[in-house]
Design an enzyme around this catalytic site. Structure first.
Site, PDB file in Angstrom:
ATOM      1  N   CYS A  42      47.102  41.484  41.971  1.00 42.27           N
ATOM      2  CA  CYS A  42      47.057  40.022  41.876  1.00 42.27           C
ATOM      3  C   CYS A  42      48.012  39.512  40.793  1.00 42.27           C
ATOM      4  O   CYS A  42      47.925  39.915  39.635  1.00 42.27           O
ATOM      5  CB  CYS A  42      45.619  39.602  41.572  1.00 42.27           C
ATOM      6  SG  CYS A  42      45.416  37.881  41.104  1.00 42.27           S
ATOM      7  N   SER A  43      48.896  38.603  41.169  1.00 40.88           N
ATOM      8  CA  SER A  43      49.858  38.062  40.202  1.00 40.88           C
ATOM      9  C   SER A  43      49.175  37.244  39.109  1.00 40.88           C
ATOM     10  O   SER A  43      49.604  37.270  37.954  1.00 40.88           O
ATOM     11  CB  SER A  43      50.918  37.215  40.909  1.00 40.88           C
ATOM     12  OG  SER A  43      50.325  36.093  41.530  1.00 40.88           O
TER      13      SER A  43
END
Length: 119
Positions: A9-10
């Site tokens: 997840c960024s």
């Protein structure tokens, strides 16, 4: 301070970068591997001041399979939602940061992460 993350997840990676830049002392929990129990989810919800449907990723395939959009969002359905989050941790919004003062935030923005750091 603990942060629940998905390494893919960024938003999680951004939160970690900010915590590191600020020299924060924290523990990483990869919650897809180290799945929170229903009791841990209840505790975090209490710290967040939110309900389980507030931290549910409703666009995930598992949410669609479970037809979560049709589930009631009331006290009677609360345990059902918590069970779904424990059984399908990919549905949990991320990252979740538990703050030093006993509260927590969903750290999807730099502002939210900084808020957790200030507590």
């Amino acid at each position: 301070m603990e942060i629940w993350i998905n390494p893919a997840c960024s938003k999680c990676r951004s939160a970690l970068t900010l915590l590191d830049a600020e020299g924060a002392d924290y523990t990483v929990r990869r919650y897809l591997e180290d799945v929170p129990t229903e009791d841990e989810i209840r505790e975090v919800l209490g710290r967040l001041g939110l309900e389980p449907w507030d931290i549910t990723r409703t666009q995930e395939p598992a949410a669609k399979e479970l037809e979560l959009k049709d589930w009631p969002r009331d006290e009677a359905a609360r345990d059902r939602w918590i069970t779904a989050l424990a059984e399908h941790p990919e549905l949990i919004q991320r990252p979740i940061i538990t703050a030093e003062d006993g509260t927590a935030v969903v750290g999807r923005t730099e502002e939210a992460v900084r808020d957790a750091l200030s507590r």
